[in-house]
Design a protein around this motif. Sequence first.
Motif, PDB file in Angstrom:
ATOM      1  N   VAL A 212       0.671  -1.189  -0.043  1.00 57.06           N
ATOM      2  CA  VAL A 212       0.243  -0.072  -0.029  1.00 57.06           C
ATOM      3  C   VAL A 212       0.738   1.305  -0.026  1.00 57.06           C
ATOM      4  N   PRO A 213       0.710   2.046  -1.180  1.00 64.38           N
ATOM      5  CA  PRO A 213       1.448   3.378  -1.139  1.00 64.38           C
ATOM      6  C   PRO A 213       1.320   4.261   0.049  1.00 64.38           C
ATOM      7  N   ARG A 214       2.265   4.976   0.726  1.00 66.06           N
ATOM      8  CA  ARG A 214       2.255   5.704   1.762  1.00 66.06           C
ATOM      9  C   ARG A 214       3.050   7.040   1.570  1.00 66.06           C
TER      10      ARG A 214
ATOM     11  N   PHE B  14       8.477   5.915   3.498  1.00 60.09           N
ATOM     12  CA  PHE B  14       7.366   6.451   2.784  1.00 60.09           C
ATOM     13  C   PHE B  14       7.674   6.785   1.088  1.00 60.09           C
ATOM     14  N   ASP B  15       6.769   6.833   0.170  1.00 60.96           N
ATOM     15  CA  ASP B  15       6.825   6.992  -1.107  1.00 60.96           C
ATOM     16  C   ASP B  15       7.102   8.598  -1.492  1.00 60.96           C
ATOM     17  N   ASP B  16       6.565   9.364  -0.800  1.00 62.69           N
ATOM     18  CA  ASP B  16       6.513  10.625  -1.043  1.00 62.69           C
ATOM     19  C   ASP B  16       6.411  11.449   0.293  1.00 62.69           C
ATOM     20  N   VAL B  17       6.700  12.634  -0.042  1.00 64.16           N
ATOM     21  CA  VAL B  17       6.423  13.726   1.206  1.00 64.16           C
ATOM     22  C   VAL B  17       5.815  15.020   0.502  1.00 64.16           C
ATOM     23  N   ILE B  18       4.598  15.396   1.059  1.00 62.95           N
ATOM     24  CA  ILE B  18       4.088  16.597   0.472  1.00 62.95           C
ATOM     25  C   ILE B  18       3.820  17.493   1.619  1.00 62.95           C
ATOM     26  N   ALA B  19       4.554  18.795   1.426  1.00 61.93           N
ATOM     27  CA  ALA B  19       4.818  19.733   2.304  1.00 61.93           C
ATOM     28  C   ALA B  19       3.935  20.961   2.392  1.00 61.93           C
TER      29      ALA B  19
ATOM     30  N   LEU C 247      -3.064  17.096  -3.893  1.00 61.61           N
ATOM     31  CA  LEU C 247      -1.976  16.981  -4.431  1.00 61.61           C
ATOM     32  C   LEU C 247      -1.258  15.777  -4.107  1.00 61.61           C
ATOM     33  N   ALA C 248      -1.353  15.293  -2.961  1.00 67.73           N
ATOM     34  CA  ALA C 248      -0.699  13.913  -2.573  1.00 67.73           C
ATOM     35  C   ALA C 248      -1.429  12.824  -3.363  1.00 67.73           C
ATOM     36  N   ALA C 249      -2.784  12.728  -3.614  1.00 68.37           N
ATOM     37  CA  ALA C 249      -3.253  11.848  -4.528  1.00 68.37           C
ATOM     38  C   ALA C 249      -2.723  11.946  -5.766  1.00 68.37           C
ATOM     39  N   GLN C 250      -2.763  13.152  -6.368  1.00 67.10           N
ATOM     40  CA  GLN C 250      -2.185  13.280  -7.958  1.00 67.10           C
ATOM     41  C   GLN C 250      -0.607  12.799  -7.815  1.00 67.10           C
ATOM     42  N   ARG C 251       0.030  12.989  -6.871  1.00 69.39           N
ATOM     43  CA  ARG C 251       1.544  12.574  -6.893  1.00 69.39           C
ATOM     44  C   ARG C 251       1.529  11.009  -6.978  1.00 69.39           C
ATOM     45  N   LEU C 252       0.625  10.501  -6.106  1.00 74.82           N
ATOM     46  CA  LEU C 252       0.877   8.910  -5.923  1.00 74.82           C
ATOM     47  C   LEU C 252       0.053   8.149  -7.198  1.00 74.82           C
ATOM     48  N   GLY C 253      -0.745   9.025  -7.678  1.00 78.06           N
ATOM     49  CA  GLY C 253      -1.561   8.409  -8.928  1.00 78.06           C
ATOM     50  C   GLY C 253      -2.668   7.451  -8.576  1.00 78.06           C
ATOM     51  N   VAL C 254      -3.389   8.084  -7.566  1.00 76.07           N
ATOM     52  CA  VAL C 254      -4.459   7.221  -6.725  1.00 76.07           C
ATOM     53  C   VAL C 254      -5.764   8.178  -6.858  1.00 76.07           C
TER      54      VAL C 254
END
Length: 233
Positions: free
Chosen positions: A111-113, A137-142, A158-165
């Motif tokens: 599961v992506p995090r 973690f797969d990404d950090v959105i600040a 933005l987090a959903a967009q970056r993870l593609g979910v």
Amino acid sequence: MSLLAPVDFTPVAVLFDMDGLMIESERALLECWREAALELELALDDALWLSFVGLSDRACHDLLRQRLGDEDTVQALLHGLQRRYDARVDAGLPLKTGVLELLALLKARGVPRAVVTSTRRPRALQKLESTGLLPHFDDVIAGNEVQHSKPAPDIYLLAAQRLGVAPSYCIVLEDSVPGVRAALAAGMTPIQVPDLVIPDDAVRALGHRIVDSLVQARALIEPALKASLPSGA
């Protein structure tokens, strides 16, 4: 929906707030706040700082300026606060109970995090690195990556967009009310793990899940992950 009902869908990603949710930072910050105010002989109560929880640096600064009036006093207070808090961060802040176990579970199930925090990116990365959380973690959105901070939904979208979910299949773990409101506005499913600020009746009326710890949060998420496993897994 019961506030302790297990998640009833298979999550495509789990998004984590940082301060007060994964890192035991709010108590340290509150102590630094008290010390900085005392040094300047300012009569500021804990309720003022607690009203900042979950807000961006810019929003907190604006509230301080409204309260204190004088910008020089605001800057002196923030300088004293930052100096003390930097020392606490450098010394290492403890993790919340259950965070590593939950992250390990999500990683094992693929599961992506992502970390989704109002903190500015350089500071967020510093905290995540010093606590050993960053590799999980797969990404950090600040907070400085969006125009409108929590409780606006921008940072979670933005987090959903970056993870593609898809946002509707994301679980959000938050301690603060602005964070919960941001997740709901983004069409996501929040689970709140309150830290210093206890949810009042208005917050509970939002209808989201509220638990005492990340251990309880895991108990609400894990059944949905098990349901997604292939037969015989």
